[in-house]
Write an enzyme that holds these catalytic residues in place. Structure first.
Site, PDB file in Angstrom:
ATOM      1  N   TYR A  52      -6.818 -21.320  15.993  1.00 46.15           N
ATOM      2  CA  TYR A  52      -6.287 -21.966  14.785  1.00 46.15           C
ATOM      3  C   TYR A  52      -7.369 -22.066  13.727  1.00 46.15           C
ATOM      4  O   TYR A  52      -8.445 -22.562  13.994  1.00 46.15           O
ATOM      5  CB  TYR A  52      -5.766 -23.370  15.103  1.00 46.15           C
ATOM      6  N   GLU A  54      -6.703 -23.029  10.111  1.00 48.51           N
ATOM      7  CA  GLU A  54      -6.138 -23.465   8.832  1.00 48.51           C
ATOM      8  C   GLU A  54      -7.245 -23.754   7.832  1.00 48.51           C
ATOM      9  O   GLU A  54      -8.250 -24.375   8.169  1.00 48.51           O
ATOM     10  CB  GLU A  54      -5.281 -24.717   9.041  1.00 48.51           C
ATOM     11  N   ASP A 199       2.990  -5.512  -8.040  1.00 47.61           N
ATOM     12  CA  ASP A 199       3.205  -5.487  -6.585  1.00 47.61           C
ATOM     13  C   ASP A 199       2.941  -4.056  -6.122  1.00 47.61           C
ATOM     14  O   ASP A 199       3.767  -3.170  -6.286  1.00 47.61           O
ATOM     15  CB  ASP A 199       4.651  -5.908  -6.288  1.00 47.61           C
ATOM     16  N   THR A 226       1.314  -5.292   0.507  1.00 42.85           N
ATOM     17  CA  THR A 226       1.307  -5.255   1.967  1.00 42.85           C
ATOM     18  C   THR A 226       0.026  -4.541   2.374  1.00 42.85           C
ATOM     19  O   THR A 226      -0.626  -3.893   1.545  1.00 42.85           O
ATOM     20  CB  THR A 226       2.479  -4.426   2.515  1.00 42.85           C
ATOM     21  N   LYS A 229       1.427  -0.230   4.642  1.00 36.96           N
ATOM     22  CA  LYS A 229       2.141   0.957   4.150  1.00 36.96           C
ATOM     23  C   LYS A 229       1.110   2.060   3.919  1.00 36.96           C
ATOM     24  O   LYS A 229       0.468   2.456   4.877  1.00 36.96           O
ATOM     25  CB  LYS A 229       2.989   0.585   2.943  1.00 36.96           C
ATOM     26  N   ARG A 235       0.366  -4.818   9.993  1.00 37.64           N
ATOM     27  CA  ARG A 235       1.431  -5.474   9.253  1.00 37.64           C
ATOM     28  C   ARG A 235       0.880  -6.756   8.617  1.00 37.64           C
ATOM     29  O   ARG A 235       0.361  -7.625   9.316  1.00 37.64           O
ATOM     30  CB  ARG A 235       2.527  -5.820  10.263  1.00 37.64           C
TER      31      ARG A 235
HETATM   32  C1  LIG Z   1       7.566  -3.610   1.427  1.00 39.03           C
HETATM   33  C2  LIG Z   1       7.503  -4.360   0.158  1.00 39.03           C
HETATM   34  C3  LIG Z   1       7.396  -5.765   0.150  1.00 39.03           C
HETATM   35  C4  LIG Z   1       7.585  -6.610   1.382  1.00 39.03           C
HETATM   36  O1  LIG Z   1       6.692  -6.440   2.398  1.00 39.03           O
HETATM   37  P1  LIG Z   1       7.008  -7.058   3.853  1.00 39.03           P
HETATM   38  O2  LIG Z   1       5.690  -6.925   4.558  1.00 39.03           O
HETATM   39  O3  LIG Z   1       8.100  -6.244   4.435  1.00 39.03           O
HETATM   40  O4  LIG Z   1       7.385  -8.479   3.690  1.00 39.03           O
HETATM   41  C5  LIG Z   1       7.231  -6.394  -1.065  1.00 39.03           C
HETATM   42  N1  LIG Z   1       7.186  -5.699  -2.211  1.00 39.03           N
HETATM   43  C6  LIG Z   1       7.315  -4.355  -2.237  1.00 39.03           C
HETATM   44  C7  LIG Z   1       7.266  -3.643  -3.557  1.00 39.03           C
HETATM   45  C8  LIG Z   1       7.495  -3.648  -1.054  1.00 39.03           C
HETATM   46  O5  LIG Z   1       7.654  -2.335  -1.108  1.00 39.03           O
END
Ligand SMILES: *Cc1c(COP(=O)(O)O)cnc(C)c1O
Length: 417
Positions: A52, A54, A199, A226, A229, A235
């Site tokens: 933990y 936090e 994003d 993220t 990807k 993840r």
């Molecule tokens: C995949 C994605 C997310 C969300 O990611 P998660 O890890 O699945 O919660 C947010 N914004 C965009 C543009 C994405 O492509």
């Protein structure tokens, strides 16, 4: 691998082993997926999951943080270097969590966000009505002006921004194959006094590898992402701040204690490992190859007159109007290709005449197959097979054999050292 799991839990082992086999033998074309290195997996499976922590490095609620502080600091410093950021928060559990923390850091209930229309490529977390976010905040939209070229309607964006007075102008997407004009977003945000956020969930690896522009260079205030990807990490999520300490402090408070509890320190260790991999020159080669492979596939689709939203791609993904071009729905295309060993997803296209659950398009991309070592020639071959399957001009079992051969000839890489 999995020695103890095999011995002690046969049921879970069977599922894990099945998934390993599926990944080894099939071809992953979902543009948000990738294969992590063994080093990343080892960090994820480490005893850091027991701890933990936090708070933040140097400011924790529990004792025993010598090594968790080391690991989180490594992740933060590497993330800052990769993206040229002054501050990084590496604790968000995923991309959605990162976006929620960003909204709650910057907005009061009822405040407005200007984001990409969802059918034009925006993400669920950019204000889809099925998310709870829309119960709290007000989302308004910009769109493409020309679906055949991908040009965003920046005039409309400015007009909407002046009228709606958003607190956030949000760029970024999950299904848009072109690069945005970042300077335009920043100038519109500054004109109306909004914070500019990009994003980069889908293209973080392309930016880190120098194959796509870094929105911070155009002056964006924040980036959410993220890590799993194109960035090819575990993840997870992350929030980057270009320079404002005041904004970074708001973000930190919002992630913890605002929204989350204890950080997943094993994932943070794995993020640090992945960021270390992305800092190597070989990652730049990887990022460029992702795009070269996507362009090679787009060439094949174009040569068969399959309509692609925006006419092609500048990044890792392609959105093809299979219904409009080949008379096969996105759902049926997804199923047929799945039978041929190719995994991808059906997707709505801009102004889709069909329903979301059975839309006109398919979305696919090259990050995972590029990790396997596919180059342009193999990418073209995969695209040819896809078109043949969709036109039903070859037997699905024949396609499946060739896909399996291609996959097995390019085993999933376990090391990027
Ligand atoms: C995949 C994605 C997310 C969300 O990611 P998660 O890890 O699945 O919660 C947010 N914004 C965009 C543009 C994405 O492509």
């Amino acid at each position: 691998m999995y020695e103890f799991l095999h011995k002690e839990d046969a049921e879970v082992y069977a599922a894990v082993a099945g998934e390993e086999k599926r990944q080894a033998e099939g071809l992953e074309l979902i543009p948000s997926e990738n294969y992590v290195s063994r080093a990343v997996k080892e960090a994820m499976a480490s005893s850091l999951t027991n701890k933990y922590s936090e708070g933040y490095p140097g400011k924790r609620y529990y004792g025993g943080q010598e090594f968790t502080d080391q690991v989180e600091t490594l992740a933060i410093e590497r993330a800052k270097k990769l993206f040229n950021a002054a501050f990084a928060n590496v604790q968000p559990l995923g991309g959605a969590n990162a976006n929620m923390a960003m909204y709650f850091a910057l907005l009061e209930p009822g405040d407005t966000v200007l984001g990409m229309d969802l059918s034009h490529g925006g993400h669920l977390t950019h204000g889809h009505p099925v998310t709870y976010l829309t119960k709290i905040f007000n989302f308004v939209r910009y769109k493409m002006k020309n679906v055949e070229t991908g040009e965003i309607d920046y005039d409309e964006m400015l007009e909407v921004a002046k009228r709606e007075k958003p607190k956030i102008i949000l760029a970024g997407f999950s299904a848009y194959p072109r690069e945005l004009d970042y300077a335009k977003f920043v100038s519109i945000a500054r004109e109306v006094g909004a914070i500019s956020v990009m994003d980069i969930a889908h293209i973080a690896g392309l930016i880190a590898g120098g194959a796509a522009k870094n929105p911070f260079d155009a002056g964006f205030d924040l980036m959410t992402t993220t890590t799993h990807k194109t960035l090819r990490g575990p993840r997870g999520g992350m929030i980057l701040t270009r320079e404002s300490e005041e904004l970074a402090k708001k973000i930190d408070k919002s992630v913890f204690p605002g929204l989350q509890g204890g950080p997943h320190m094993h994932q943070i260790a794995a993020k640090a490992v992945a960021f270390g991999e992305a800092l190597r020159p070989s990652f730049q080669t990887y990022a460029k190859q992702i795009i070269a492979n996507a362009k090679a596939m787009a060439d094949v689709f174009a040569s068969h007159n399959v309509r692609m939203i925006t006419g092609g791609t500048d990044n890792h993904l392609i959105l093809a109007d299979v219904f409009g071009s080949l008379g096969i729905s996105g759902k049926e295309a997804e199923k047929l290709l799945d039978e041929a060993g190719i995994t991808l997803n059906k997707n709505v296209i801009a102004d889709d005449p069909r329903k979301p659950l059975d839309p006109s398009g398919i979305r696919f991309g090259t990050p995972a197959m590029t990790t396997r070592g596919f180059k342009e020639a193999e990418s073209k071959r995969v695209a040819e097979i896809m078109v043949d399957v969709l036109k039903k001009s070859i037997d699905v079992s024949v396609a499946k054999d060739e896909i399996k051969k291609l996959a097995l000839a390019h085993p999933i890489s376990e090391s990027f050292a």
